[in-house]
Design a protein around this motif. Structure first.
Motif, mmCIF file in Angstrom:
data_model
loop_
_atom_site.group_PDB
_atom_site.id
_atom_site.type_symbol
_atom_site.label_atom_id
_atom_site.label_comp_id
_atom_site.label_asym_id
_atom_site.label_seq_id
_atom_site.Cartn_x
_atom_site.Cartn_y
_atom_site.Cartn_z
ATOM 1 N N GLU A 109 0.838 -1.211 0.000
ATOM 2 C CA GLU A 109 0.000 0.000 0.000
ATOM 3 C C GLU A 109 0.868 1.254 0.000
ATOM 4 N N VAL A 110 1.945 1.245 0.780
ATOM 5 C CA VAL A 110 2.845 2.400 0.825
ATOM 6 C C VAL A 110 3.515 2.590 -0.542
ATOM 7 N N GLU A 111 3.947 1.499 -1.172
ATOM 8 C CA GLU A 111 4.597 1.592 -2.480
ATOM 9 C C GLU A 111 3.618 2.051 -3.558
ATOM 10 N N ILE A 112 2.346 1.648 -3.444
ATOM 11 C CA ILE A 112 1.327 2.104 -4.404
ATOM 12 C C ILE A 112 1.120 3.599 -4.251
ATOM 13 N N SER A 113 1.039 4.057 -2.986
ATOM 14 C CA SER A 113 0.830 5.495 -2.761
ATOM 15 C C SER A 113 2.064 6.301 -3.190
ATOM 16 N N GLY A 115 3.879 5.496 -5.731
ATOM 17 C CA GLY A 115 3.975 5.387 -7.183
ATOM 18 C C GLY A 115 4.961 4.332 -7.644
ATOM 19 N N LEU A 116 5.478 3.543 -6.738
ATOM 20 C CA LEU A 116 6.421 2.495 -7.129
ATOM 21 C C LEU A 116 5.698 1.258 -7.641
ATOM 22 N N ARG A 117 4.404 1.147 -7.366
ATOM 23 C CA ARG A 117 3.596 0.015 -7.830
ATOM 24 C C ARG A 117 2.329 0.559 -8.487
ATOM 25 N N THR A 118 1.754 -0.260 -9.343
ATOM 26 C CA THR A 118 0.469 0.098 -9.948
ATOM 27 C C THR A 118 -0.633 -0.219 -8.943
ATOM 28 N N PRO A 119 -1.840 0.329 -9.115
ATOM 29 C CA PRO A 119 -2.931 0.002 -8.182
ATOM 30 C C PRO A 119 -3.266 -1.488 -8.159
ATOM 31 N N GLY A 120 -2.907 -2.222 -9.205
ATOM 32 C CA GLY A 120 -3.117 -3.674 -9.206
ATOM 33 C C GLY A 120 -2.104 -4.402 -8.336
ATOM 34 N N GLY A 121 -0.997 -3.752 -8.000
ATOM 35 C CA GLY A 121 0.001 -4.345 -7.135
ATOM 36 C C GLY A 121 1.291 -4.713 -7.824
ATOM 37 N N SER A 122 1.346 -4.635 -9.163
ATOM 38 C CA SER A 122 2.587 -5.017 -9.845
ATOM 39 C C SER A 122 3.555 -3.829 -9.824
ATOM 40 N N LYS A 123 4.818 -4.144 -9.850
ATOM 41 C CA LYS A 123 5.833 -3.091 -9.771
ATOM 42 C C LYS A 123 5.937 -2.335 -11.086
ATOM 43 N N CYS A 124 6.140 -1.034 -10.975
ATOM 44 C CA CYS A 124 6.352 -0.191 -12.147
ATOM 45 C C CYS A 124 7.819 -0.310 -12.558
ATOM 46 N N SER A 125 8.047 -0.195 -13.864
ATOM 47 C CA SER A 125 9.440 -0.233 -14.311
ATOM 48 C C SER A 125 10.093 1.081 -13.900
ATOM 49 N N GLN A 126 11.235 0.982 -13.336
ATOM 50 C CA GLN A 126 11.922 2.180 -12.876
ATOM 51 C C GLN A 126 13.060 2.469 -13.844
ATOM 52 N N LYS A 127 12.931 3.583 -14.505
ATOM 53 C CA LYS A 127 13.970 3.984 -15.447
ATOM 54 C C LYS A 127 15.078 4.654 -14.668
#
Length: 168
Positions: A109-113, A115-127
């Motif tokens: 939940e902290v990572e979603i807020s 922006g490190l994760r999508t609301p679905g829970g998968s990790k965002c690619s970090q450029k």
């Protein structure tokens, strides 16, 4: 009822002068002997109704059977103790697993807020941001790239130059 005490002076035939009176003692029989005699006579009462006479070999066999039953009881108690320990460990493991899952959920939940994760829970690619090492300034640099990468060499050269050309 016990007989009365007799003094040696009371008898006409015996005139001893002993200072202590003679006491006639009643013969006592142990309770065990009395119980055995009553059982043999067929007059059993109390707990003796459930006890039978036996030989030493029969008694030894009975004691072995009792000992075996006790050992079985101890083994069952040990197995029960081991099972309760196992159940306690399994409950603790399940509790710890649920706590870890709850912790991971909070982390997501902290990572979603953030922006490190999508609301679905998968990790965002970090450029990764790369710094540009190119100098696009209009001025031409004084020194070459090799000299800029070796600052100690330039300082040594400056010190040598100052030593040879002393002003003064």
């Amino acid at each position: 009822m016990p007989e009365p005490l007799h003094h040696s002076l009371d008898h006409d035939t015996n005139f001893s002068l002993s200072p202590k009176p003679q006491i006639i003692k009643e013969k006592r029989v142990s309770a065990t002997c009395t119980a055995v005699e009553d059982k043999e006579a067929g007059k059993c009462h109390g707990i003796m109704r459930y006890i039978e006479n036996c030989t030493k070999e029969e008694l030894h066999d009975q004691l072995k059977k009792v000992e075996e039953k006790l050992n079985e009881g101890w083994k069952a108690a040990e197995e029960y103790g081991e099972m309760t320990d196992l159940c306690r460990r399994m409950e603790k493991h399940e509790k710890d697993r649920l706590q870890q899952e709850k912790h991971h959920q909070k982390q997501h939940e902290v990572e979603i807020s953030a922006g490190l994760r999508t609301p679905g829970g998968s990790k965002c690619s970090q450029k990764r941001i790369m710094m540009s090492l190119r100098d696009d300034s209009p001025k031409r640099p004084k020194h070459s790239l090799t000299e800029l990468s070796r600052p100690n060499r330039a300082e040594k050269e400056l010190i040598r130059h100052k030593k040879t050309h002393q002003s003064g």
